[in-house]
Design a protein around this motif. Structure first.
Motif, PDB file in Angstrom:
ATOM      1  N   GLU A  65      16.904 -55.065  20.606  1.00  0.00           N
ATOM      2  CA  GLU A  65      17.392 -55.205  19.245  1.00  0.00           C
ATOM      3  C   GLU A  65      16.223 -55.100  18.270  1.00  0.00           C
ATOM      4  O   GLU A  65      15.109 -55.527  18.568  1.00  0.00           O
ATOM      5  CB  GLU A  65      18.089 -56.552  19.088  1.00  0.00           C
ATOM      6  CG  GLU A  65      19.358 -56.670  19.904  1.00  0.00           C
ATOM      7  CD  GLU A  65      20.047 -58.016  19.685  1.00  0.00           C
ATOM      8  OE1 GLU A  65      19.691 -58.708  18.712  1.00  0.00           O
ATOM      9  OE2 GLU A  65      20.912 -58.341  20.485  1.00  0.00           O
ATOM     10  N   PRO A  66      16.443 -54.546  17.096  1.00  0.00           N
ATOM     11  CA  PRO A  66      15.343 -54.392  16.120  1.00  0.00           C
ATOM     12  C   PRO A  66      14.736 -55.727  15.705  1.00  0.00           C
ATOM     13  O   PRO A  66      13.532 -55.826  15.528  1.00  0.00           O
ATOM     14  CB  PRO A  66      16.007 -53.720  14.918  1.00  0.00           C
ATOM     15  CG  PRO A  66      17.315 -53.220  15.387  1.00  0.00           C
ATOM     16  CD  PRO A  66      17.665 -53.952  16.622  1.00  0.00           C
ATOM     17  N   ASP A  67      15.526 -56.793  15.570  1.00  0.00           N
ATOM     18  CA  ASP A  67      14.988 -58.095  15.168  1.00  0.00           C
ATOM     19  C   ASP A  67      14.084 -58.663  16.245  1.00  0.00           C
ATOM     20  O   ASP A  67      13.031 -59.220  15.959  1.00  0.00           O
ATOM     21  CB  ASP A  67      16.126 -59.078  14.898  1.00  0.00           C
ATOM     22  CG  ASP A  67      16.972 -58.665  13.696  1.00  0.00           C
ATOM     23  OD1 ASP A  67      16.455 -57.895  12.857  1.00  0.00           O
ATOM     24  OD2 ASP A  67      18.135 -59.091  13.613  1.00  0.00           O
ATOM     25  N   THR A  68      14.460 -58.514  17.492  1.00  0.00           N
ATOM     26  CA  THR A  68      13.661 -59.045  18.590  1.00  0.00           C
ATOM     27  C   THR A  68      12.339 -58.286  18.707  1.00  0.00           C
ATOM     28  O   THR A  68      11.287 -58.878  18.903  1.00  0.00           O
ATOM     29  CB  THR A  68      14.442 -58.947  19.903  1.00  0.00           C
ATOM     30  OG1 THR A  68      15.706 -59.565  19.728  1.00  0.00           O
ATOM     31  CG2 THR A  68      13.702 -59.615  21.028  1.00  0.00           C
ATOM     32  N   ALA A  70      10.712 -56.665  16.304  1.00  0.00           N
ATOM     33  CA  ALA A  70       9.867 -56.981  15.144  1.00  0.00           C
ATOM     34  C   ALA A  70       9.260 -58.369  15.284  1.00  0.00           C
ATOM     35  O   ALA A  70       8.092 -58.586  14.963  1.00  0.00           O
ATOM     36  CB  ALA A  70      10.684 -56.887  13.861  1.00  0.00           C
ATOM     37  N   GLY A  71      10.029 -59.329  15.773  1.00  0.00           N
ATOM     38  CA  GLY A  71       9.522 -60.698  15.958  1.00  0.00           C
ATOM     39  C   GLY A  71       8.442 -60.749  17.019  1.00  0.00           C
ATOM     40  O   GLY A  71       7.458 -61.467  16.881  1.00  0.00           O
ATOM     41  N   ALA A  81       6.090 -64.890   9.763  1.00  0.00           N
ATOM     42  CA  ALA A  81       7.446 -64.410   9.822  1.00  0.00           C
ATOM     43  C   ALA A  81       8.101 -64.397   8.457  1.00  0.00           C
ATOM     44  O   ALA A  81       9.103 -63.768   8.227  1.00  0.00           O
ATOM     45  CB  ALA A  81       8.271 -65.271  10.770  1.00  0.00           C
TER      46      ALA A  81
END
Length: 82
Positions: A65-68, A70-71, A81
């Motif tokens: 996933e893009p959020d995972t 990036a994090g 963050a």
């Protein structure tokens, strides 16, 4: 039954005598029952073969996933963050 034709009356008479000769303990589905069962079995076999072919073409590799992603990169670089 005055409106019945002679051939229909004859057929009904023969069917009634055949029904009396049948043994109630030995009634089976017969050839038609076997053919219907065989057709259903062939249909299920064809559907299973088709399903296996289609499942072999499916790609099960998931993209992150893009959020995972990036994090994880922020944690590695030490960035904030917020």
């Amino acid at each position: 039954m005055p409106d019945m034709s002679a051939s229909a009356h004859l057929a009904m008479t023969h069917m009634a005598t055949l029904a009396k000769e049948l043994d109630e303990n030995k009634v089976t589905p017969g050839v038609l029952g076997f053919l219907v069962f065989a057709a259903l079995a062939v249909g299920v076999w064809a559907l299973m073969k088709s399903m296996n072919r289609h499942m072999g073409r499916v790609n099960f590799q998931e993209k992150p996933e893009p959020d995972t992603a990036a994090g994880a990169s922020r944690k590695q670089t030490g960035g904030s963050a917020a």
